[in-house]
Design an enzyme around this catalytic site. Structure first.
Site: not given
Ligand code: SF4
Length: 347
Positions: A45, A200, A207, A210, A216
């Site tokens: 970390e 992200c 996206c 995602c 989102c």
């Molecule tokens: S949809 Fe939203 S959370 Fe997902 S990668 Fe795109 S900006 Fe990030």
């Protein structure tokens, strides 16, 4: 916008969607995930603060080969620790790590403590790092908010404002808290970090792939590129200076060397006329606006004939040079512009 109850439903589902994605696409074989002791999690970390996984892995391996346990690190010389850290940057991290290991050896029987408060009392461990250690080493629920998670939260919940601001940070913590599931703390923590690091991303987030794109808010509002907001630059103060292009009868000009520290330290420049001293008039040349990191300098050059003023500079380090010789010296860009302007006047 979602109604509160439907928002609750989607948030409850957030962890499930993220974990399903992570099972197939997340990172499962990082060295600190294999023999997951609190010491190795802590070390990873700290190394991962400000540094990417690919850079950290070989450092982590060398470090744990030399210091396999917290007691080994506590017994080591700081010089040895710094040598192993060399090249990873942000060296305060290594100094804090070593100091914290010694505190653990003296006060916690050679182990890392197991609560957020006690971990945070150690040098170099903030709330998010403390919680990441608790979640990953002990599999206990503990929301995190590192740089990657801040970005995901700011986008997924469309939180405006710079995340360094206390009020914005508070909102981001709430969003992280509300998405952290009651169980699978270890996997969820790795999953949310992986989402921030791999999909992200700060630039060009993916996206389309995602797992939490359906709710989102930044994506829905077309704000992905604007969030999280960057810090608004402070307006820079302005200063002004009059510089003399002192020219003798052979058209040579006088340069003086700047003191070693301060702006343009050690470079050659034109003598500065004292503020408020209007005895030297000369011919005004084109003014220049020069941007430094912390201020803007308005430079007002004046062409002065040496016969009109022979004592402009009391700096011992001065030289009379032809214009082409002056241009071949180490001179700052605006000074070059001024001297080139003088050359143009002569043509
Ligand atoms: S949809 Fe939203 S959370 Fe997902 S990668 Fe795109 S900006 Fe990030």
């Amino acid at each position: 916008m979602s109604t509160p109850s439907c928002r609750w439903k989607t948030l409850a589902d957030f962890a499930a969607r993220l974990l399903a994605w992570w099972e197939c696409h997340g990172r499962h074989d990082l060295p600190w995930q294999i023999d997951r002791t609190p010491y190795r999690v802590w070390l990873s970390e700290i190394m991962l603060q400000q540094t990417q996984v690919g850079t950290v892995v070989p450092y982590f391996q060398r470090f744990t080969d030399c210091f396999p346990s917290l007691s080994d690190l506590a017994r080591a010389d700081l010089d040895e620790v710094m040598a192993l850290w060399s090249g990873l940057g942000y060296y305060a991290r290594a100094r804090n790590l070593h100091a914290a290991a010694r505190i653990c050896a003296e006060q916690h029987k050679g182990c890392l403590p197991k609560t957020t408060e006690e971990l945070q009392a150690l040098p170099g461990i903030g709330e998010s790092t403390a919680n990441a250690i608790i979640a990953q080493a002990h599999d206990r629920r503990a929301p995190i908010l590192d740089g990657n998670v801040k970005r995901v939260m700011a986008r997924h919940a469309a939180i405006a404002g710079w995340p360094g601001k206390t009020a914005v940070q508070r909102q981001l913590w709430q969003e992280s808290e509300s998405r952290t599931p009651p169980d699978r703390a270890r996997d969820y923590t790795q999953a949310i970090m992986d989402l921030g690091a791999t999909l992200c991303r700060r630039r060009k987030p993916d996206c389309a792939n995602c797992p939490v794109a359906s709710d989102c808010q930044a994506l829905a509002l077309n704000l992905v590129d604007q969030l999280p907001e960057s810090r608004k630059p402070k307006p820079r103060p302005r200063r002004s200076t009059r510089l003399a292009v002192l020219q003798d009868e052979q058209r040579r000009i006088m340069l003086e060397r700047r003191p070693p520290s301060g702006i343009w330290g050690g470079l050659w420049s034109l003598p500065e006329l004292p503020h408020g001293d209007n005895r030297v008039q000369g011919q005004p040349l084109l003014s220049i606006e020069h941007h430094f990191t912390h201020f803007i300098l308005d430079i007002h050059p004046v062409l002065v004939h040496a016969s009109e003023s022979s004592n402009i500079s009391d700096n011992g380090d001065t030289e009379w040079l032809s214009v082409s010789e002056a241009l071949s010296r180490g001179i700052p860009r605006p000074i070059r512009q001024i001297i080139e302007g003088v050359l143009a006047l002569e043509d």
